[in-house]
Motif scaffolding. Structure first.
Motif, PDB file in Angstrom:
ATOM      1  N   PRO A  95       0.809  -1.280   0.024  1.00 58.17           N
ATOM      2  CA  PRO A  95      -0.083  -0.083   0.015  1.00 58.17           C
ATOM      3  C   PRO A  95       0.877   1.381  -0.148  1.00 58.17           C
ATOM      4  CG  PRO A  95      -0.959  -1.605   1.692  1.00 58.17           C
ATOM      5  CD  PRO A  95       0.400  -2.081   1.151  1.00 58.17           C
ATOM      6  N   TYR A 146      -4.445   0.850  -1.502  1.00 51.85           N
ATOM      7  CA  TYR A 146      -4.713   0.644  -0.185  1.00 51.85           C
ATOM      8  C   TYR A 146      -4.373  -0.810   0.415  1.00 51.85           C
ATOM      9  CZ  TYR A 146      -6.998   4.886  -1.552  1.00 51.85           C
ATOM     10  OH  TYR A 146      -7.172   6.027  -2.052  1.00 51.85           O
ATOM     11  N   THR A 147      -4.458  -1.026   1.616  1.00 55.53           N
ATOM     12  CA  THR A 147      -4.392  -2.304   2.159  1.00 55.53           C
ATOM     13  C   THR A 147      -5.051  -3.227   1.488  1.00 55.53           C
ATOM     14  OG1 THR A 147      -4.007  -1.165   4.352  1.00 55.53           O
ATOM     15  CG2 THR A 147      -4.583  -3.528   4.413  1.00 55.53           C
ATOM     16  N   TRP A 186     -13.925   3.122   2.258  1.00 52.04           N
ATOM     17  CA  TRP A 186     -13.054   2.659   2.825  1.00 52.04           C
ATOM     18  C   TRP A 186     -13.221   3.132   4.290  1.00 52.04           C
ATOM     19  CZ3 TRP A 186      -9.031  -1.067   1.650  1.00 52.04           C
ATOM     20  CH2 TRP A 186      -8.746  -1.396   0.283  1.00 52.04           C
ATOM     21  N   TRP A 193      -3.946   8.499   8.867  1.00 51.33           N
ATOM     22  CA  TRP A 193      -3.778   7.261   8.978  1.00 51.33           C
ATOM     23  C   TRP A 193      -1.919   7.045   9.529  1.00 51.33           C
ATOM     24  CZ3 TRP A 193      -5.848   2.662   8.685  1.00 51.33           C
ATOM     25  CH2 TRP A 193      -5.515   1.471   8.169  1.00 51.33           C
ATOM     26  N   GLU A 230      -6.540   6.325   4.114  1.00 51.59           N
ATOM     27  CA  GLU A 230      -5.200   5.776   4.350  1.00 51.59           C
ATOM     28  C   GLU A 230      -4.358   7.024   4.303  1.00 51.59           C
ATOM     29  OE1 GLU A 230      -3.903   1.820   3.064  1.00 51.59           O
ATOM     30  OE2 GLU A 230      -5.623   0.940   3.915  1.00 51.59           O
TER      31      GLU A 230
END
Length: 619
Positions: free
Chosen positions: A196, A201-202, A344, A533, A581
């Motif tokens: 990420p 992102y994750t 998200w 984040w 994030e």
């Protein structure tokens, strides 16, 4: 109070169906920021709401909660493990804080789930259906050690008839095997990536929407399809049934409150066309919904019945007095303006902590003065669209992207410079199957007005073929063939992405044949200390030090849009609803604790855009 009354009372009291009690030491993991709703997550009642508002039956059992989990090396062995690593809170992805695990899986490992549920095998002329809202990405499901079925696709719901696999007694075991290669595979995966960074992102692996069990009759309604026709004042309804017999009929009734407006009976394999007299049309600001019941009837006896709803809404396009195509809602030009919404969450990743959290995002967007949401390379649970339906939010629905790597040329005025990706046959097949499944699963939500097959050439392939298939498969909506991607003379919409300031494709080149929209712009960043984040190295397209400076720039953008509307712009999408994030371009922080610009200020400035919708449509 008799047993039946007591059962109904219990269902209404908890408002969610039956849940099984659990005791646990579960808690969120990790040191990242969390939303206020994280504290409301109860592992014994995780996301307890009825998951399918478009097809309601009373007899269901929510299976969300604490399951056993294990992460094992990838192999061909499909035997359910005998030992597990710990407990995971379903339906939160294993990488998320709210899962209670917070571990990465990856392409070289398998994620296993196991749970025992209270469910009797004594069914009286009934079947047991096991439903999954979504599992990312490939899964095999076992019931009492026997395989119930397999599914590939991270964004569409699926079900298995597990009746033959039930064992005697009041306990049944369910196990799920999941493999998800994330960005190392060709499958649709949106913004997920193994490493990420920036706008990526994750990863999200495994079960991320509600799991539930439902009792149905031996002959039952599997799905319904509702399509309004505002011009004719009718609603066409069809259903897919299982084990219907010769002579069975569908009895379909449309209701306005307690008043039954119309009723039709047709053979079970046919579609019914119901008149909707003097329809109250659905639109932003007036989200009028009607109730619907669909029953499978045999010899004048109802065998199965589901409750639903529908709206009378039309989305179309037409040239204005200048010969420029405009996007119309119920035959009127309405400038569509909304945020890029990625869906998200810092604590749940793909999964909102609670239903009220999901609702918060939508109603806050509406109160800010937006009338549309672009759901960006993600598909939401059915309840998200249900909230949009009842709140009157237009939705542009993206297909989640995957298998990227082709050349991108986003500039207006240049056609065909970018390239379509040469995907493998397997990659194409995966895309086509899941795109169709996504469209099928979400067809009945009136809020969805635009389908978006591709975004920014991210895996864009056979654009003309895919776009025309999408148009043919659902002619009741518009098709934005490639939002900000490589332009083709196909679909209803030509869509430019431009950061940070607004811009538009040249009307004289594109506007005669396609609606002109600005699919992404803005990205004004404002990191808020204590609500990011990570503490440093956060990112935005253009970063500001305070809210006033950001809003000053934003107001200038709105003024620019007013001028573009007069030239032929029909819609615009601002990046974005929330920070995600390390990306701090949101109107809200990632934890939803800080709204960076006051809601009333945003609403006031946005009204300029809708007043500019009063353009001359007729020559």
């Amino acid at each position: 109070m008799n047993k039946k009354t007591l059962s109904i009372f219990y269902f209404l009291l908890i408002g969610v169906g039956i849940v099984h009690a659990q005791t646990t030491n579960w808690k969120p993991v990790g040191d990242k920021i969390k939303t206020q709703w994280a504290a409301q997550v109860d592992p014994a009642h995780a996301l307890p709401e009825y998951p399918r508002p478009q097809m309601i039956r009373p007899g269901w059992q929510n299976l969300n909660g604490l399951w056993d989990y294990a992460i094992t090396p990838k192999s061909t062995d499909e035997t359910v493990p005998t030992s597990f690593d710990g407990r995971i809170l379903v339906p939160f992805a294993v990488e998320s804080s709210l899962s209670g695990v917070g571990r990465t899986v990856g392409k070289d490992s398998i994620l296993w789930y196991r749970t025992n549920i209270p469910f009797s095998s004594k069914l009286k002329n009934e079947k047991a259906l096991l439903h999954f809202g979504a599992v990312d990405w490939q899964c095999d499901v076992y019931v009492n050690g026997q395989k119930a079925g397999s599914h590939r696709g991270g964004y569409d719901p699926f079900s298995f008839d597990i009746t033959p696999l039930l064992i005697k007694g009041d306990q049944q075991q369910i196990a799920v095997r999941v493999w998800d290669p994330s960005s190392d595979g060709p499958q649709p995966r949106g913004k997920q990536i193994t490493n990420p960074h920036g706008i990526w992102y994750t990863p999200v692996t495994g079960i991320w929407q509600t799991v539930w069990l439902e009792k149905v009759p031996l002959s039952y309604i599997e799905s319904t399809k509702n399509t309004p026709d505002v011009d004719q004042g009718t609603l066409t309804v069809s259903a897919v049934t299982q084990n219907a017999e010769a002579g069975d009929i569908l009895r379909i009734r449309a209701w306005d409150g307690t008043l039954m407006m119309s009723e039709k009976e047709v053979p079970a394999n046919e579609a019914a066309v119901l008149p909707v007299p003097n329809p109250r049309l659905w639109a932003p600001g007036s989200p009028n919904l009607y109730d619907l019941t669909v029953a499978l009837v045999r010899k004048n006896k109802v065998v199965d019945e589901v409750k639903s709803y529908f709206a009378m809404r039309k989305i179309s396009r037409k040239a204005d007095a200048q010969g420029i195509q405009r996007m119309l809602v119920n035959d009127k030009f309405l400038f569509q303006y909304g945020p890029l919404d990625q869906g998200w969450w810092p604590d749940g990743l793909y999964t909102a902590p609670t239903d009220s959290a999901m609702y918060f995002d939508i109603i806050t967007t509406r109160d800010m003065g937006f009338n549309m949401i672009r759901k960006h390379v993600k598909v939401e649970p059915a309840r998200w669209y249900y909230h949009c339906d009842r709140l009157g939010m237009l939705v542009w629905q993206d297909m989640p992207s995957g298998d990227m790597g082709n050349k991108w040329e986003p500039r207006p005025g240049i056609m065909g410079v970018g390239t379509d990706k040469d995907r493998t046959s397997e990659s194409e097949s995966i895309y086509r199957r899941e795109w169709k499944a996504i469209m099928d699963a979400n067809h009945n939500f009136p809020s969805i007005v635009v389908w978006v097959p591709f975004n920014e050439a991210w895996g864009q392939f056979k654009t003309e073929e895919i776009s025309r298939w999408t148009e043919d498969y659902d002619p009741s909506r518009l098709v934005n063939s490639a939002s900000g991607g490589n332009f083709h003379e196909v679909g209803d919409i030509i869509d430019l992405h431009n950061y940070p300031a607004p811009a538009m494709p040249a009307p004289k080149i594109y506007g005669k044949d396609q609606v002109i929209v600005l699919g992404e712009f803005g990205g004004l960043g404002l990191p808020v200390i204590g609500h990011t984040w990570q503490q440093k190295d956060n990112w935005g397209y253009q970063t500001f030090k305070d809210s006033d400076a950001l809003f000053g720039r934003y107001k200038g953008f709105i003024d620019d849009l007013v001028g573009l509307i007069r030239q032929g712009l029909s819609a615009a999408v601002y990046t974005q609803t929330t920070d995600v994030e390390v990306e701090t371009n949101g109107l809200m922080t990632y934890d939803r604790e800080v709204i960076k610009v006051p809601i009333k200020q945003l609403d006031a400035v946005h009204q300029k855009l809708y007043k500019s919708s009063l353009v001359q449509m007729d020559k």
